[in-house]
Structures are given as structure tokens and as C-alpha cells.
Write an enzyme that holds these catalytic residues in place. Sequence first.
Site, PDB file in Angstrom:
ATOM      1  N   PRO A   1       0.982  -1.291   0.039  1.00 42.23           N
ATOM      2  CA  PRO A   1      -0.109  -0.043  -0.118  1.00 42.23           C
ATOM      3  C   PRO A   1       0.834   1.255   0.075  1.00 42.23           C
ATOM      4  O   PRO A   1       1.789   1.322   0.988  1.00 42.23           O
ATOM      5  CB  PRO A   1      -0.731  -0.079   1.476  1.00 42.23           C
ATOM      6  N   MET A   2       0.714   2.112  -1.013  1.00 39.38           N
ATOM      7  CA  MET A   2       1.394   3.220  -1.046  1.00 39.38           C
ATOM      8  C   MET A   2       0.209   4.573  -1.028  1.00 39.38           C
ATOM      9  O   MET A   2      -0.285   4.541  -1.938  1.00 39.38           O
ATOM     10  CB  MET A   2       2.255   3.591  -2.183  1.00 39.38           C
TER      11      MET A   2
ATOM     12  N   CYS B   1       3.123   3.372   9.064  1.00 41.01           N
ATOM     13  CA  CYS B   1       3.383   4.702   8.611  1.00 41.01           C
ATOM     14  C   CYS B   1       4.173   5.366   9.440  1.00 41.01           C
ATOM     15  O   CYS B   1       3.707   5.601  10.567  1.00 41.01           O
ATOM     16  CB  CYS B   1       1.922   5.166   8.335  1.00 41.01           C
TER      17      CYS B   1
ATOM     18  N   LYS C   1       0.455  -4.573   8.657  1.00 40.87           N
ATOM     19  CA  LYS C   1       1.604  -4.104   7.889  1.00 40.87           C
ATOM     20  C   LYS C   1       2.363  -3.339   9.159  1.00 40.87           C
ATOM     21  O   LYS C   1       1.877  -2.390   9.721  1.00 40.87           O
ATOM     22  CB  LYS C   1       1.264  -3.600   6.851  1.00 40.87           C
TER      23      LYS C   1
ATOM     24  N   ASN D   1       9.240  -6.925   3.336  1.00 43.14           N
ATOM     25  CA  ASN D   1       9.343  -5.821   2.392  1.00 43.14           C
ATOM     26  C   ASN D   1      10.514  -4.940   2.763  1.00 43.14           C
ATOM     27  O   ASN D   1      10.981  -4.569   3.820  1.00 43.14           O
ATOM     28  CB  ASN D   1       7.931  -4.957   2.999  1.00 43.14           C
ATOM     29  N   GLY D   2      11.135  -4.018   1.594  1.00 47.36           N
ATOM     30  CA  GLY D   2      12.068  -3.276   1.827  1.00 47.36           C
ATOM     31  C   GLY D   2      13.386  -3.741   0.877  1.00 47.36           C
ATOM     32  O   GLY D   2      13.762  -4.909   1.046  1.00 47.36           O
ATOM     33  N   ASP D   3      13.761  -2.904   0.002  1.00 46.96           N
ATOM     34  CA  ASP D   3      14.920  -3.159  -1.137  1.00 46.96           C
ATOM     35  C   ASP D   3      14.503  -4.156  -2.062  1.00 46.96           C
ATOM     36  O   ASP D   3      15.716  -4.588  -2.413  1.00 46.96           O
ATOM     37  CB  ASP D   3      16.009  -3.074  -0.256  1.00 46.96           C
TER      38      ASP D   3
END
Length: 331
Positions: A18-19, A103, A142, A203-205
Site C-alpha cells: 500500500p502506498m 506509517c 503491516k 518488504n524493503g529493498d
Amino acid sequence: MEWKIGDVTIPNQVVVAPMAGVTNTAFRMICKEFNAGLVVCEMISDRGIMYNNQKTLDMINVDAKEHPMSIQIFGGSKETLVQGAKFIDQKTDADIIDINMGCPVNKVVKTDAGSKWLLDPNKVYEMVSAVTSAVNKPVTVKMRTGWDEDHIYAVENALMAEKAGASAVAMHGRTRKQMYQGSADWDVLKAVADKLTIPFMGNGDVTTPQKAKEMLDYVGCDAVMIGRAAEGNPFMLKQTAHYLETGEMLPDPSVEETIKTAKEHLHRLVGIKGDFIGPREFRGQAAYYLKGLRRSARTKAALNEADTEQEMIDIFDNFLEKTAKRNATRV
């Protein structure tokens, strides 16, 4: 490879994160067409739902072709979060409800929402438990690894979410303090994956198909969650799903394919946001589609000044025409 969140089957291991301001229906549909296994709606305010805010309600429309999909909610009070979750559960076509605990932005954190929860595993349990007991749809969470390097309760928080009835956990390998800087800590993600028995999304990179495979192998997660790397580059999702399935790398898209997808994204954004807001919101995405394309600086600048869908299409077409002429001259 198929896997499940509760009773929802996810067809592959590629999940779109989600963004805010990005993962609206227009973008999610494109991601689905490029073989994303699961897409997640941009975060929705529980209070926005509670007060029947029209802008909020417009954000939770679900297209029949985007399943399976998840709607993410955020909030700082148990009562409002439960109300928001019940609305998603009963009044939308979402398959999954996701709770935002990651967030990092101040306006969210100062309402005791988002990353603020990362400081208290007991609050994680309390909030997640309240939601899971109030809804029928599977609930996921998340989160980030921690608040800062001195307060990393990743394993404790994830286990509390699991204990509270979450059907899966996704974790961004950065702390709240890091925001989006520095490197994601896959070692922390691995420690979490080792302890959880429910599905875990790392999640991440994850910027390439090879990185996705590396994360799955090293962390031991069930799926990879891809965020910024998919902006302007949904082809990467298709490449990743194919690479994980076969070990084969699909070719990069041509300039023509990239621009065609950009125009489709613009058209769909205008369809859901209208003739005025749609083109203006697309300006931010246009830069991502043009990133790395030769001699695109003037085109980016022109798109930032354009006000209508047709103006933007003409600018894209002009860029393609000039690119074709340069290529013909070379031959």
C-alpha cells in the site's frame, strides 16, 4: 507458487505494498494486469469512514478484476478502528482487511496510529484482537521493524499480531526513524520469519526479480512486498513473478510499451478522479514512467505543466515520435 491468507488464495508470491496517493484502483488494476498476486489499497482513515467522508469512501471502490485485494485502514483508537474494519468487512468487496502499523509520517503518528504502535507489543495485541473478533474477513498487519534502533520489537510485535488472530504479517525492514532512508534490515525480517507460523511478507529493498528471490531465500518469507520499485515500472512485477516461477528473466519493456502503459494509467486515473484531478495526480507518476528513458527531461517538464489528459497524451506521442526518428537515423 500459490499460498493463502486465511481462506483467500494468493496466486503467486508478488504483493504490491500500500502506498499513499499511489495504490488507487487505477494503479492496482495495472499491477494486476502485470501479474501481481495481491494488491493493497492505499491506507484509509478509520475516522474518514466513520464520518462518511466522500473522498474516503471513493477510495475504497473495488474493481471486480482486481481480486484478490486488500484494503488497509489506520487509526489510533480501538473503537474507531473496529468501526472502520466492520465497514470494510460488510460494505466493500475487499478480500482482506489490513491494519497499518508502519506509517512513519508525523500526522499519522501523532494520532497514536501507524508506527506509534511499534513501541508497545501489548497495544498491538489489544488493537488487532479487537478487529479480528469483530470481522469475518481475514485480517493482516503491516508493520516496521521498530521505532528506532533502540526500540526494535519486531519479533514481539509480530507474535502479538499472530496471537491476536492476524492471518498474516507484512514487515518493512526499516525503523520508523529511518523513514525510507538507509538499508532494510533483512536479518530482523529473518528473525521474525523464523518465529511466525502464519504467512509472512517481507518488504524493503526488493528492487529487482533477483532481489525478490534473494529475500525469499534468505528471510524465509512466504511472499515479497514490492513498493516504490513498481512505480512507473509495473513490468517489474511481471518479471518478478515469472523469475520466481521459472528462473528466467523476461526482457525489459520497450519505450513504446512503457509509454502505452503510462497512457493507460493516466486514462484510468482520469476515469476515477475526474478530468481536473486525474491529470494533476498523474504528474507524479509520469516521472517514474520516464525515469531512465533517454532525452526525457523536457517531456517530464512538459507533463508537469499539462492540465488535461489529451495534452498529456500528445506530449507522450511527441516523445515517441522523436525517439523513433532518432532510432531510424542511427540505423
